[in-house]
Design a protein around this motif. Structure first.
Motif, PDB file in Angstrom:
ATOM      1  N   CYS A 178       0.807  -1.221   0.000  1.00  0.00           N
ATOM      2  CA  CYS A 178       0.000   0.000   0.000  1.00  0.00           C
ATOM      3  C   CYS A 178       0.837   1.267   0.000  1.00  0.00           C
ATOM      4  O   CYS A 178       0.327   2.354  -0.282  1.00  0.00           O
ATOM      5  N   LEU A 206      -2.453  -5.278   7.738  1.00  0.00           N
ATOM      6  CA  LEU A 206      -3.703  -5.294   6.986  1.00  0.00           C
ATOM      7  C   LEU A 206      -3.493  -5.849   5.581  1.00  0.00           C
ATOM      8  O   LEU A 206      -4.250  -6.708   5.116  1.00  0.00           O
ATOM      9  N   CYS A 207      -2.459  -5.374   4.898  1.00  0.00           N
ATOM     10  CA  CYS A 207      -2.188  -5.861   3.543  1.00  0.00           C
ATOM     11  C   CYS A 207      -1.814  -7.342   3.559  1.00  0.00           C
ATOM     12  O   CYS A 207      -2.164  -8.082   2.635  1.00  0.00           O
ATOM     13  N   LYS A 209      -2.982  -9.677   5.566  1.00  0.00           N
ATOM     14  CA  LYS A 209      -4.226 -10.436   5.650  1.00  0.00           C
ATOM     15  C   LYS A 209      -4.943 -10.471   4.297  1.00  0.00           C
ATOM     16  O   LYS A 209      -5.465 -11.502   3.875  1.00  0.00           O
ATOM     17  N   GLN A 210      -4.951  -9.338   3.618  1.00  0.00           N
ATOM     18  CA  GLN A 210      -5.615  -9.265   2.314  1.00  0.00           C
ATOM     19  C   GLN A 210      -4.885 -10.110   1.275  1.00  0.00           C
ATOM     20  O   GLN A 210      -5.511 -10.788   0.457  1.00  0.00           O
ATOM     21  N   ALA A 213      -5.509 -13.854   1.938  1.00  0.00           N
ATOM     22  CA  ALA A 213      -6.864 -14.210   1.534  1.00  0.00           C
ATOM     23  C   ALA A 213      -6.970 -14.312   0.017  1.00  0.00           C
ATOM     24  O   ALA A 213      -7.590 -15.242  -0.516  1.00  0.00           O
ATOM     25  N   ALA A 214      -6.350 -13.356  -0.689  1.00  0.00           N
ATOM     26  CA  ALA A 214      -6.393 -13.379  -2.147  1.00  0.00           C
ATOM     27  C   ALA A 214      -5.629 -14.579  -2.699  1.00  0.00           C
ATOM     28  O   ALA A 214      -6.028 -15.178  -3.702  1.00  0.00           O
TER      29      ALA A 214
END
Length: 269
Positions: A178, A206-207, A209-210, A213-214
């Motif tokens: 980010c 945060l990134c 976790k994203q 997940a992706a």
């Protein structure tokens, strides 16, 4: 006009001059069909502070580097294939005017020109080259871009937890996903992003976790690996922390060609 200049002696001399200015540290730039269209000084927003950089526009690549000696020596050469570039005009800030962003999947950064007219000319010529190159290659404009790094001085606290204050002992870090300025506790994770680096890179919580997940969602889908411009090692990393870059000579920021008294329009009419 570009096709006409491609095999001329003056074009070969211009490219050879640029190569010699970068010296042994730079990669070769002369290939069949490549034309040097223009050059100029732009201010690049780096991690520590904004700094002048020399930019060279070719019909298929954009090359930039640090200024060591006025018109005689450059370092930290970066090569950006134009088929990977998209541009975004940005509003002025108190510190910088006439800004726009150069975005690629590997690296995105902000530059500014000395005047509004100069910005318009740079963007116009860049867009013309990109459009022609994509048409020639039968490609669509890229849609995936790396996030630009937020400058260190933009914040005194972590942009994720909003609690940790930065100091001489508490370092600033950047999330490679980010671009936020974050503290160590908020960026302990590493994640492999092949388009940016062959090694896992620091990302904020945060990134991370994203990204995890992706990754789980796409495990069964075919992977597309981005290929850099043939014949070149991809340019990477932030170029803002070299100790010799603060001792550059000041140039006029007006864009001009390598040969004097030659305007941009002369090569695009």
């Amino acid at each position: 006009m570009v096709d006409h200049l491609a095999n001329t002696e003056i074009n070969s001399q211009r490219i050879a001059t640029v190569e010699s200015c970068f010296g042994a540290s730079g990669q070769p730039l002369a290939i069949p069909g490549r034309v040097l269209l223009g050059e100029g000084i732009l201010t690049k927003e780096c991690r520590k502070k904004a700094k002048p950089r020399i930019f060279f526009l070719f019909n298929d690549i954009l090359v930039y580097g640090s200024i060591v000696i006025n018109r005689r020596k450059y370092s930290s050469q970066h090569i950006i294939p134009l088929d990977e570039v998209t541009l975004e005009t940005l509003p002025d800030t108190l510190q910088m005017k006439n800004r726009w962003m150069i975005k690629t999947a590997k690296k995105s950064f902000v530059v500014s020109a000395a005047s509004l007219t100069e910005r318009k000319e740079w963007i116009s010529h860049l867009e013309e080259c990109i459009r022609h190159l994509l048409s020639k290659m039968g490609q669509q404009p890229p849609t995936e871009h790396a996030a630009p790094w937020i400058p260190d001085k933009a914040t005194d606290i972590c942009m994720r937890c909003t609690q940790t204050k930065f100091s001489a002992l508490t370092r600033r870090h950047h999330c490679r996903k980010c671009g936020f300025v974050v503290c160590g506790d908020c960026s302990r994770q590493r994640f492999l992003m092949p388009r940016l680096s062959p090694k896992p890179l620091r990302v904020c919580n945060l990134c991370y976790k994203q990204l995890v997940a992706a990754q789980k969602e796409s495990e069964d889908q075919p992977k597309i690996v981005h290929s850099p411009l043939a014949g070149y090692e991809p340019s990477s990393g932030d170029d803002s922390d070299r100790s010799d870059e603060d001792r550059v000579e000041q140039w006029s920021a007006e864009a001009e060609f390598y040969t004097s008294h030659t305007a941009w329009s002369s090569f695009h009419s």
